[in-house]
Scaffold this active site. Structure first.
Site, PDB file in Angstrom:
ATOM      1  N   HIS A  98      -6.682  58.277 -48.767  1.00  0.00           N
ATOM      2  CA  HIS A  98      -6.391  59.701 -48.597  1.00  0.00           C
ATOM      3  C   HIS A  98      -4.888  59.923 -48.514  1.00  0.00           C
ATOM      4  CE1 HIS A  98      -6.017  58.146 -44.536  1.00  0.00           C
ATOM      5  NE2 HIS A  98      -5.356  59.242 -44.193  1.00  0.00           N
ATOM      6  N   ASP A 100      -2.433  62.402 -46.192  1.00  0.00           N
ATOM      7  CA  ASP A 100      -2.641  63.136 -44.946  1.00  0.00           C
ATOM      8  C   ASP A 100      -2.729  64.648 -45.164  1.00  0.00           C
ATOM      9  OD1 ASP A 100      -2.783  60.912 -43.318  1.00  0.00           O
ATOM     10  OD2 ASP A 100      -0.604  60.828 -43.030  1.00  0.00           O
ATOM     11  N   HIS A 248      -2.975  56.315 -48.478  1.00  0.00           N
ATOM     12  CA  HIS A 248      -3.113  55.114 -47.661  1.00  0.00           C
ATOM     13  C   HIS A 248      -4.552  54.934 -47.218  1.00  0.00           C
ATOM     14  CE1 HIS A 248      -2.009  58.424 -44.975  1.00  0.00           C
ATOM     15  NE2 HIS A 248      -2.700  57.814 -44.032  1.00  0.00           N
ATOM     16  N   ARG A 263       0.945  58.799 -33.712  1.00  0.00           N
ATOM     17  CA  ARG A 263       1.295  59.275 -35.055  1.00  0.00           C
ATOM     18  C   ARG A 263       1.890  60.669 -34.950  1.00  0.00           C
ATOM     19  NH1 ARG A 263      -2.843  60.658 -40.125  1.00  0.00           N
ATOM     20  NH2 ARG A 263      -2.250  62.815 -39.868  1.00  0.00           N
TER      21      ARG A 263
HETATM   22  C1  SIN Z   1      -3.862  57.469 -40.753  1.00  0.00           C
HETATM   23  O1  SIN Z   1      -2.962  58.164 -40.333  1.00  0.00           O
HETATM   24  O2  SIN Z   1      -4.511  57.765 -41.735  1.00  0.00           O
HETATM   25  C2  SIN Z   1      -4.118  56.173 -40.026  1.00  0.00           C
HETATM   26  C3  SIN Z   1      -3.183  55.117 -40.479  1.00  0.00           C
HETATM   27  C4  SIN Z   1      -3.362  53.862 -39.699  1.00  0.00           C
HETATM   28  O3  SIN Z   1      -3.972  53.893 -38.629  1.00  0.00           O
HETATM   29  O4  SIN Z   1      -2.872  52.818 -40.141  1.00  0.00           O
END
Ligand code: SIN
Length: 295
Positions: A98, A100, A248, A263
């Site tokens: 995806h 973000d 990612h 995050r």
């Molecule tokens: C995400 O923000 O999609 C999670 C990324 C992660 O936990 O490595």
């Protein structure tokens, strides 16, 4: 001394050393910003655990912060989204390709993640270059894709997702947005493929079946290994990725162990496509990838 930028592949990813993120001078910050443009995702190791205020202050140097439409956050810091998976988790964040929050009208420019608690092994995050995905398509298909828009939705992703973390979303309306299928990066002028399996549900100008077939092809194509870098986390490592040109996938291969961190996302602009944009010569690293599809 200044910072050191070490590319991890010719296509995507670089590791940065020599950076004290809580006290960055202007020159080091400019070098980090440029490294993000050049490499799309950058990694920092050997960092202390950043206080939320420090992580926020670093992220804010890239621009104002974005607030996630669904995820639980730190009580005193709405911009800090707590990434947490453990033995009782029903879902783990990002466990699928995806970009973000591409369902927002103005999706986040970038995401800054620091992980504090790691499983004994596993929990890597994969990043894929959407410049490489676009640049390795044939010119005819590139031209066609550049005429299209896609719908990005989030109801199917977010509804009930964080119930086990105390989020009651019964009355919530989740965002959806229409974006160009090809997006021009405002800094590098490179064109990126801007559809992703997480949020993109439909290509608007095509019939249902055509849209499904084309999206299925693009989703498969985007996931070619040559477009990827895989990050093995170490304690307090930090990843900063550019959502305008990457996808990612955070692997949830470590259950029942725990993985936790903070995050922060940086506000972005409405995605745009500029047909006149001409990327610099430096962006032609994907040319050789055309050759590698003969297997
Ligand atoms: C995400 O923000 O999609 C999670 C990324 C992660 O936990 O490595």
């Amino acid at each position: 001394m200044g910072i050191n930028v070490e590319p991890l592949s010719p296509v995507i990813g670089a590791q940065i050393s020599g950076a004290n993120l809580s006290q960055l001078g202007e020159a080091d910050f400019a070098a980090i910003e440029q490294a993000l443009v050049d490499h799309q995702v950058i990694f920092f190791r050997d960092q202390p655990e950043l206080a939320p205020e420090t992580q926020i202050a670093f992220a804010e140097r890239f621009g104002p912060l974005h607030t996630h439409p669904a995820a639980p956050h730190l009580e005193d810091h709405p911009a800090v989204f707590v990434i947490h998976a453990h033995k009782d988790s029903k879902v783990a964040n990002g466990n699928g390709w995806h970009t973000d929050v591409s369902c927002d009208e103005e999706p986040p420019l970038g995401t800054l993640l620091q992980l504090h608690t790691l499983p004994g092994s596993g929990g890597d995050t994969l990043f894929a270059s959407m410049f490489a995905a676009f640049e390795t398509l044939s010119p005819k298909l590139q031209e066609f894709l550049a005429t299209l828009t896609a719908t990005h939705e989030s109801e199917h992703v977010y509804r009930g997702r964080y119930a086990d973390r105390g989020v009651d979303d019964n009355d919530k309306v989740y965002p959806s947005a229409v974006h160009p299928v090809v997006r021009t990066h405002p800094r590098s002028s490179r064109q990126a493929l801007y559809v992703n399996p997480g949020f993109t549900t439909r290509i608007n100008e095509l019939s249902h079946d055509e849209s499904r077939a084309l999206l299925d092809f693009l989703f498969r194509h985007q996931q070619r290994n040559e477009f990827q870098v895989r990050f093995r986390w170490s304690s307090n490592a930090i990843a900063l990725w550019d959502n305008r040109c990457t996808q990612h996938f955070a692997l949830w291969d470590y259950w029942p162990e725990e993985r936790k961190g903070h995050r922060v996302t940086i506000k972005g602009e409405r995605p745009g496509y500029d047909p006149t944009a001409r990327p610099s010569a430096k962006s032609s690293t994907c040319e050789n990838l055309h050759l590698s599809r003969q297997l």
